[in-house]
Enzyme design. Structure first.
Site, PDB file in Angstrom:
ATOM      1  N   LYS A  95       3.908   5.301  -8.645  1.00 53.31           N
ATOM      2  CA  LYS A  95       5.171   4.712  -8.173  1.00 53.31           C
ATOM      3  C   LYS A  95       4.900   3.355  -7.532  1.00 53.31           C
ATOM      4  CE  LYS A  95       6.780   5.990  -4.019  1.00 53.31           C
ATOM      5  NZ  LYS A  95       6.914   4.832  -3.122  1.00 53.31           N
ATOM      6  N   ASN A  96       3.926   3.302  -6.633  1.00 53.56           N
ATOM      7  CA  ASN A  96       3.707   2.056  -5.890  1.00 53.56           C
ATOM      8  C   ASN A  96       3.198   0.930  -6.779  1.00 53.56           C
ATOM      9  OD1 ASN A  96       4.649   3.316  -3.649  1.00 53.56           O
ATOM     10  ND2 ASN A  96       2.678   3.539  -2.627  1.00 53.56           N
TER      11      ASN A  96
ATOM     12  N   ARG B 155      12.057  -0.413   0.874  1.00 58.41           N
ATOM     13  CA  ARG B 155      11.447  -1.633   1.399  1.00 58.41           C
ATOM     14  C   ARG B 155      10.741  -2.467   0.342  1.00 58.41           C
ATOM     15  NH1 ARG B 155       9.977  -2.688   6.280  1.00 58.41           N
ATOM     16  NH2 ARG B 155       8.044  -3.445   5.391  1.00 58.41           N
TER      17      ARG B 155
ATOM     18  N   CYS C 164      12.280   1.818   9.314  1.00 60.16           N
ATOM     19  CA  CYS C 164      12.443   3.031   8.523  1.00 60.16           C
ATOM     20  C   CYS C 164      11.848   4.180   9.313  1.00 60.16           C
ATOM     21  CB  CYS C 164      11.830   2.885   7.141  1.00 60.16           C
ATOM     22  SG  CYS C 164      10.077   3.016   7.131  1.00 60.16           S
TER      23      CYS C 164
ATOM     24  N   ARG D  75       7.835  -1.260  10.649  1.00 63.86           N
ATOM     25  CA  ARG D  75       7.465  -1.877   9.375  1.00 63.86           C
ATOM     26  C   ARG D  75       7.978  -3.305   9.230  1.00 63.86           C
ATOM     27  NH1 ARG D  75       7.679   2.549   4.635  1.00 63.86           N
ATOM     28  NH2 ARG D  75       6.058   1.266   3.749  1.00 63.86           N
TER      29      ARG D  75
ATOM     30  N   LYS E  31      -4.365  -8.704   9.556  1.00 66.11           N
ATOM     31  CA  LYS E  31      -4.310  -7.239   9.438  1.00 66.11           C
ATOM     32  C   LYS E  31      -4.134  -6.934   7.947  1.00 66.11           C
ATOM     33  CE  LYS E  31      -1.321  -3.531  11.106  1.00 66.11           C
ATOM     34  NZ  LYS E  31      -0.179  -3.195  11.919  1.00 66.11           N
TER      35      LYS E  31
ATOM     36  N   SER F  63      -2.498  -5.487   4.798  1.00 65.89           N
ATOM     37  CA  SER F  63      -1.187  -4.962   4.390  1.00 65.89           C
ATOM     38  C   SER F  63      -1.088  -4.954   2.867  1.00 65.89           C
ATOM     39  CB  SER F  63      -0.066  -5.821   4.983  1.00 65.89           C
ATOM     40  OG  SER F  63       1.114  -5.713   4.201  1.00 65.89           O
ATOM     41  N   VAL F  64      -0.688  -3.822   2.320  1.00 64.73           N
ATOM     42  CA  VAL F  64      -0.535  -3.696   0.868  1.00 64.73           C
ATOM     43  C   VAL F  64       0.583  -4.628   0.382  1.00 64.73           C
ATOM     44  CG1 VAL F  64       0.114  -2.088  -0.983  1.00 64.73           C
ATOM     45  CG2 VAL F  64      -1.386  -1.323   0.860  1.00 64.73           C
TER      46      VAL F  64
ATOM     47  N   ASP G 235      -0.606   8.056   3.137  1.00 67.31           N
ATOM     48  CA  ASP G 235       0.370   8.767   2.305  1.00 67.31           C
ATOM     49  C   ASP G 235      -0.041  10.217   1.993  1.00 67.31           C
ATOM     50  OD1 ASP G 235       2.023   6.600   2.297  1.00 67.31           O
ATOM     51  OD2 ASP G 235       1.615   5.978   0.243  1.00 67.31           O
TER      52      ASP G 235
ATOM     53  N   ILE H 212      -2.373   3.827  10.419  1.00 71.80           N
ATOM     54  CA  ILE H 212      -1.618   2.806   9.663  1.00 71.80           C
ATOM     55  C   ILE H 212      -0.198   2.639  10.218  1.00 71.80           C
ATOM     56  CG2 ILE H 212      -0.835   2.062   7.365  1.00 71.80           C
ATOM     57  CD1 ILE H 212      -3.879   2.228   7.470  1.00 71.80           C
TER      58      ILE H 212
ATOM     59  N   ARG I 148      12.660  10.321  -4.360  1.00 71.49           N
ATOM     60  CA  ARG I 148      12.275   8.899  -4.367  1.00 71.49           C
ATOM     61  C   ARG I 148      10.893   8.707  -4.979  1.00 71.49           C
ATOM     62  NH1 ARG I 148      12.224   6.217   1.157  1.00 71.49           N
ATOM     63  NH2 ARG I 148      11.353   4.662  -0.214  1.00 71.49           N
TER      64      ARG I 148
HETATM   65  C1  UD1 Z   1       2.527   0.466   1.090  1.00 71.97           C
HETATM   66  C2  UD1 Z   1       2.946   1.669   0.298  1.00 71.97           C
HETATM   67  C3  UD1 Z   1       3.091   2.887   1.224  1.00 71.97           C
HETATM   68  C4  UD1 Z   1       1.800   3.106   2.006  1.00 71.97           C
HETATM   69  C5  UD1 Z   1       1.379   1.828   2.709  1.00 71.97           C
HETATM   70  C6  UD1 Z   1       0.014   1.947   3.366  1.00 71.97           C
HETATM   71  C7  UD1 Z   1       4.290   0.720  -1.481  1.00 71.97           C
HETATM   72  C8  UD1 Z   1       5.628   0.535  -2.066  1.00 71.97           C
HETATM   73  N1  UD1 Z   1       4.233   1.395  -0.336  1.00 71.97           N
HETATM   74  O1  UD1 Z   1       3.571   0.193   2.033  1.00 71.97           O
HETATM   75  O2  UD1 Z   1       3.353   4.032   0.405  1.00 71.97           O
HETATM   76  O3  UD1 Z   1       2.013   4.098   2.988  1.00 71.97           O
HETATM   77  O4  UD1 Z   1       1.292   0.742   1.758  1.00 71.97           O
HETATM   78  O5  UD1 Z   1      -0.940   2.320   2.462  1.00 71.97           O
HETATM   79  O6  UD1 Z   1       3.299   0.315  -2.048  1.00 71.97           O
HETATM   80  N2  UD1 Z   1       2.624  -4.527   8.670  1.00 71.97           N
HETATM   81  C9  UD1 Z   1       2.879  -5.542   9.567  1.00 71.97           C
HETATM   82  N3  UD1 Z   1       3.488  -6.666   9.097  1.00 71.97           N
HETATM   83  C10 UD1 Z   1       3.803  -6.832   7.770  1.00 71.97           C
HETATM   84  C11 UD1 Z   1       3.518  -5.795   6.868  1.00 71.97           C
HETATM   85  C12 UD1 Z   1       2.918  -4.650   7.353  1.00 71.97           C
HETATM   86  O7  UD1 Z   1       2.599  -5.435  10.748  1.00 71.97           O
HETATM   87  O8  UD1 Z   1       4.347  -7.887   7.414  1.00 71.97           O
HETATM   88  C13 UD1 Z   1       1.981  -3.292   9.158  1.00 71.97           C
HETATM   89  C14 UD1 Z   1       2.816  -2.043   8.903  1.00 71.97           C
HETATM   90  O9  UD1 Z   1       3.784  -1.841   9.911  1.00 71.97           O
HETATM   91  C15 UD1 Z   1       1.749  -0.962   8.890  1.00 71.97           C
HETATM   92  C16 UD1 Z   1       0.548  -1.671   8.246  1.00 71.97           C
HETATM   93  O10 UD1 Z   1       0.813  -3.070   8.403  1.00 71.97           O
HETATM   94  O11 UD1 Z   1       1.424  -0.619  10.199  1.00 71.97           O
HETATM   95  C17 UD1 Z   1       0.324  -1.378   6.786  1.00 71.97           C
HETATM   96  O12 UD1 Z   1       1.530  -1.542   6.079  1.00 71.97           O
HETATM   97  P1  UD1 Z   1       1.548  -2.025   4.571  1.00 71.97           P
HETATM   98  O13 UD1 Z   1       0.172  -1.871   3.990  1.00 71.97           O
HETATM   99  O14 UD1 Z   1       2.181  -3.342   4.492  1.00 71.97           O
HETATM  100  O15 UD1 Z   1       2.507  -0.953   3.916  1.00 71.97           O
HETATM  101  P2  UD1 Z   1       3.601  -1.201   2.787  1.00 71.97           P
HETATM  102  O16 UD1 Z   1       3.149  -2.276   1.865  1.00 71.97           O
HETATM  103  O17 UD1 Z   1       4.925  -1.314   3.427  1.00 71.97           O
END
Ligand code: UD1
Length: 418
Positions: free
Chosen positions: A22-23, A94, A118, A123, A163, A165-166, A307, A329, A399
């Site tokens: 999915k991701n 998101r 969320c 997030r 940091k 972030s995916v 996850d 996370i 979802r």
């Molecule tokens: C993606 C995945 C989700 C998974 C997560 C972590 C998708 C659609 N979703 O979510 O299933 O749980 O990776 O593996 O691929 N953060 C910030 N600022 C930002 C962005 C993120 O502070 O601009 C923080 C978040 O709050 C969190 C951490 O970074 O604490 C990691 O989040 P992130 O890796 O960005 O998760 P998603 O991409 O939202």
């Protein structure tokens, strides 16, 4: 409203097939904004994917789905493109914010609704915006929207993420694809889904390389012919079924997988005493009588995924002694705990750590799903619990889990949707 009814304590045996990720599909669908025509196969037909398709259609892409083949065809030769992602399409999912990078890159402007909080935490998207600003985008927040423009096009840059972030790594990559010159993304996410996105972008003419925790991007022009891509398997769905098998499996066989995606998960399950063997592209899980306690922290890939935290916690209730799971996370990802406690689990939360004392015999109850992974952990709990479990708000499950009941029923689980 639909509910799931599960009669637990039934041993499962049979084969389970794993859907596409999915991701990875969500990020690659956003990337199709950069292409002219593309065909994606192995896309799981789950609600989040339909929401992304709705968003891309709103933007102006033409999309058709072949449901029987899990195939999506995308055509982006429409001249009338809206560089807008409205609130109603981003608030429920998101990942909608991922269209920001490609819209900016190709059309030099974008207006995307801020996704808001969320269930699992605040997030924010500050890291997405940080990367895009480095590439030269001018960004304002106005009336709940990110308003971005890059009148003279984006320019390659050095992006050092404070940091991992995916999503921010994906947005940075999608924006840097055709940014003039060279971009280096440091301290990036290196999840298999990111690698799949890079594979798609390189098919599209991209010049992108991942080396350890860095991504190097050379400015590229997207090619003008149809490209085809098979999405990787969903390692979180796979991990979920491995845990289900560890809980109630007699003999579960999962074929056609890439075990290198889930090394840390398999290692942890083995340490917990799960009888699991991997041969080539097949995993076999046999009935495991003694589950051992373990301490685990969630981490960015290649660490143990957040996850799968909720699902692993259910297995920890079967272990003798105290297991600990620390969520590193997201700040609010223990919402399944009160529901698991209602089913008899002995769990205490101290700061970011859940302490699970076991073994406990879970008993069926009426419970409520709060987010995607929390919901599936309740399904797992229902499978191992005595009597009947009723799960409410199962739209969260829809979802992200394709054909969940069918896959479990094929292995003799007593589960039905009402
Ligand atoms: C993606 C995945 C989700 C998974 C997560 C972590 C998708 C659609 N979703 O979510 O299933 O749980 O990776 O593996 O691929 N953060 C910030 N600022 C930002 C962005 C993120 O502070 O601009 C923080 C978040 O709050 C969190 C951490 O970074 O604490 C990691 O989040 P992130 O890796 O960005 O998760 P998603 O991409 O939202």
């Amino acid at each position: 409203m639909q509910k799931l009814f599960i009669n637990g304590k039934k041993e499962l045996s049979g084969k389970i097939s794993i859907s596409g990720s999915k991701n990875a599909s969500l990020a690659i669908l956003a990337a199709t904004i950069l292409s002219s025509t593309s065909k994606l196969v192995n896309v799981p037909l789950v609600e989040d994917i339909f929401t992304m398709i709705k968003l891309l259609k709103f933007i102006g892409l033409k999309i058709s789905i072949k449901k029987d083949k899990n195939e999506i065809n995308i055509n982006n030769t429409n001249k009338k493109i809206k560089t807008l992602a409205p609130y109603n399409l981003v608030k429920t999912m998101r990942a909608g914010v991922l269209v920001l990078g490609p819209l900016l890159s190709k059309y030099k402007k974008a207006k995307i609704s801020l996704p808001g909080g969320c269930a699992i935490g605040t997030r924010p998207v500050d890291l997405h915006l940080f990367a895009l600003k480095k590439l030269g985008a001018k960004i304002k927040i106005k009336n709940g929207y990110i308003v971005a423009d890059a009148k003279n096009g984006l320019k390659g840059a050095n992006i050092n993420f404070p940091k991992i972030s995916v999503g921010a790594t994906e947005n940075a990559l999608l924006a840097a694809f055709s940014a003039e010159g060279k971009t280096t993304i440091n301290n990036c996410a290196i999840e298999p889904e990111i690698k799949d996105l890079v594979k798609f972008l390189n098919k599209l003419g991209g010049k992108i390389k991942i080396v350890k925790r860095k991504i190097f991007v050379n400015c590229a022009k997207s090619i003008n012919r149809r490209i085809s891509h098979k999405v990787i398997l969903d390692r979180i769905e796979l991990g979920t079924y491995l845990i289900a098998a560890a809980l109630v499996g007699k003999k579960i066989i999962i074929n056609k997988i890439n075990p290198s995606f889930i090394k840390s998960e398999i290692q942890i399950l083995k340490k917990m005493g799960v009888r699991i063997s991997v041969k080539g592209e097949t995993v076999i899980i046999l009935k495991s009588d003694k589950i051992k306690k373990i301490n685990v922290s969630t981490q960015p890939y290649p660490g143990f995924p957040t996850d799968l935290q909720a699902q692993l916690m259910v297995l920890m209730t079967r272990a003798k002694g105290q297991s600990k799971i620390t969520e590193k996370i997201f700040e609010n990802r223990f919402m399944h705990v009160p529901e698991l406690k209602r089913m008899g689990a002995n769990i205490e939360i101290i700061n970011k750590t859940a302490i699970i004392s076991g073994p406990t015999n879970l008993t069926g109850a009426e419970v409520m799903a709060t987010d995607l992974r929390a919901s599936v952990s309740l399904v797992l709990a229902g499978l191992v619990a005595d009597n009947r479990t009723v799960i409410n708000r199962i739209y969260h499950l829809d979802r992200g889990y394709e054909l969940l009941e069918k896959k479990l029923k094929n292995c003799k689980a007593r589960i039905k949707r009402v």
